[in-house]
Design a protein around this motif. Structure first.
Motif, PDB file in Angstrom:
ATOM      1  N   VAL A  54      45.601 109.678 -14.448  1.00  0.00           N
ATOM      2  CA  VAL A  54      45.978 111.092 -14.372  1.00  0.00           C
ATOM      3  C   VAL A  54      46.979 111.308 -13.243  1.00  0.00           C
ATOM      4  O   VAL A  54      47.997 112.003 -13.417  1.00  0.00           O
ATOM      5  CB  VAL A  54      44.722 111.987 -14.197  1.00  0.00           C
ATOM      6  CG1 VAL A  54      45.095 113.406 -13.812  1.00  0.00           C
ATOM      7  CG2 VAL A  54      43.892 111.971 -15.466  1.00  0.00           C
ATOM      8  N   LEU A  55      46.714 110.720 -12.080  1.00  0.00           N
ATOM      9  CA  LEU A  55      47.628 110.875 -10.941  1.00  0.00           C
ATOM     10  C   LEU A  55      48.989 110.251 -11.241  1.00  0.00           C
ATOM     11  O   LEU A  55      50.035 110.829 -10.917  1.00  0.00           O
ATOM     12  CB  LEU A  55      47.024 110.256  -9.678  1.00  0.00           C
ATOM     13  CG  LEU A  55      47.849 110.410  -8.400  1.00  0.00           C
ATOM     14  CD1 LEU A  55      48.055 111.894  -8.057  1.00  0.00           C
ATOM     15  CD2 LEU A  55      47.177 109.690  -7.253  1.00  0.00           C
ATOM     16  N   ALA A  96      35.788 105.782 -14.699  1.00  0.00           N
ATOM     17  CA  ALA A  96      36.114 107.109 -14.167  1.00  0.00           C
ATOM     18  C   ALA A  96      37.213 107.016 -13.108  1.00  0.00           C
ATOM     19  O   ALA A  96      38.112 107.866 -13.061  1.00  0.00           O
ATOM     20  CB  ALA A  96      34.866 107.769 -13.578  1.00  0.00           C
ATOM     21  N   LEU A  97      37.159 105.973 -12.270  1.00  0.00           N
ATOM     22  CA  LEU A  97      38.174 105.801 -11.238  1.00  0.00           C
ATOM     23  C   LEU A  97      39.523 105.465 -11.867  1.00  0.00           C
ATOM     24  O   LEU A  97      40.562 105.992 -11.457  1.00  0.00           O
ATOM     25  CB  LEU A  97      37.749 104.714 -10.250  1.00  0.00           C
ATOM     26  CG  LEU A  97      38.693 104.443  -9.082  1.00  0.00           C
ATOM     27  CD1 LEU A  97      38.893 105.703  -8.243  1.00  0.00           C
ATOM     28  CD2 LEU A  97      38.159 103.309  -8.224  1.00  0.00           C
ATOM     29  N   LYS A 127      40.521 106.353 -14.765  1.00  0.00           N
ATOM     30  CA  LYS A 127      41.010 107.595 -15.385  1.00  0.00           C
ATOM     31  C   LYS A 127      41.701 108.462 -14.331  1.00  0.00           C
ATOM     32  O   LYS A 127      42.760 109.047 -14.593  1.00  0.00           O
ATOM     33  CB  LYS A 127      39.838 108.348 -16.041  1.00  0.00           C
ATOM     34  CG  LYS A 127      40.241 109.576 -16.783  1.00  0.00           C
ATOM     35  CD  LYS A 127      41.015 109.199 -18.031  1.00  0.00           C
ATOM     36  CE  LYS A 127      41.374 110.449 -18.815  1.00  0.00           C
ATOM     37  NZ  LYS A 127      42.402 110.191 -19.800  1.00  0.00           N
ATOM     38  N   GLN A 128      41.140 108.552 -13.126  1.00  0.00           N
ATOM     39  CA  GLN A 128      41.770 109.325 -12.051  1.00  0.00           C
ATOM     40  C   GLN A 128      43.124 108.732 -11.673  1.00  0.00           C
ATOM     41  O   GLN A 128      44.081 109.470 -11.431  1.00  0.00           O
ATOM     42  CB  GLN A 128      40.861 109.370 -10.816  1.00  0.00           C
ATOM     43  CG  GLN A 128      39.648 110.238 -10.986  1.00  0.00           C
ATOM     44  CD  GLN A 128      38.760 110.206  -9.756  1.00  0.00           C
ATOM     45  OE1 GLN A 128      38.460 109.144  -9.214  1.00  0.00           O
ATOM     46  NE2 GLN A 128      38.339 111.375  -9.317  1.00  0.00           N
ATOM     47  N   LYS A 167      50.864 103.218 -12.703  1.00  0.00           N
ATOM     48  CA  LYS A 167      49.519 103.063 -12.134  1.00  0.00           C
ATOM     49  C   LYS A 167      49.567 102.075 -10.965  1.00  0.00           C
ATOM     50  O   LYS A 167      48.878 102.255  -9.974  1.00  0.00           O
ATOM     51  CB  LYS A 167      48.528 102.591 -13.204  1.00  0.00           C
ATOM     52  CG  LYS A 167      48.240 103.634 -14.271  1.00  0.00           C
ATOM     53  CD  LYS A 167      47.196 103.161 -15.256  1.00  0.00           C
ATOM     54  CE  LYS A 167      47.886 102.298 -16.292  1.00  0.00           C
ATOM     55  NZ  LYS A 167      47.035 101.922 -17.425  1.00  0.00           N
TER      56      LYS A 167
END
Length: 154
Positions: free
Chosen positions: A21-22, A14-15, A17-18, A30
């Motif tokens: 997205v950012l 989940a982290l 993925k954040q 990334k």
């Protein structure tokens, strides 16, 4: 340009993925997002930012506690006035009426508990209703009236 060293790290899905997205939203890599986050975390003003966040949170909690204190004070006064009034005006029952009074009391209490459950389920709160119903400009009038009632009950 200074040389960068490669480092392998593990992230919760989940982290990660954040981070992805950012990175897409800002149109950067990334690695750049993670590097900026680590630099921010390690910067000297990070402690000051954390302290400011904690101070704001503590202020908010303090205000919430003040509201709860006021609500509890209102509730305590309400209950004590009701008990005093009830004890003052309720005549004793003859022995022949005690059994019927207990049955009626249990019936009324059950109705009270059901009504309370419905109000709580809807989110209604007496204290909030009271604060809406009595404007602050009338607070001194209410205090005076309650004082008069206290004198009448004694």
């Amino acid at each position: 340009m200074p040389t960068k060293t490669r480092m392998n790290v593990y992230f919760e899905p989940a982290l990660l993925k954040q981070v992805e997205v950012l990175a897409l939203r800002r149109n950067v890599s990334k690695s750049a997002v993670i590097e900026a986050a680590v630099a921010s975390f390690l910067s000297e003003d990070a402690a000051e930012r954390l302290e400011a966040v904690l101070a704001r949170r503590m202020d908010r909690l303090g205000r919430q506690i003040d509201i709860i204190d006021e609500d509890i004070a209102i509730l305590g006064e309400t209950v004590s006035l009701f008990i005093r009034f009830w004890l003052t005006i309720t005549p004793p029952l003859p022995d022949s009426a005690q059994a019927l009074a207990r049955v009626k009391g249990l019936e009324r209490f059950e109705g009270f508990v059901q009504a309370l459950g419905r109000r709580l389920a809807k989110g209604d709160r007496f204290i909030k209703e009271l604060s809406r119903d009595i404007p602050a400009t009338r607070a001194s009038e209410v205090d005076s009236a309650i004082g008069d009632e206290n004198n009448d009950l004694t």
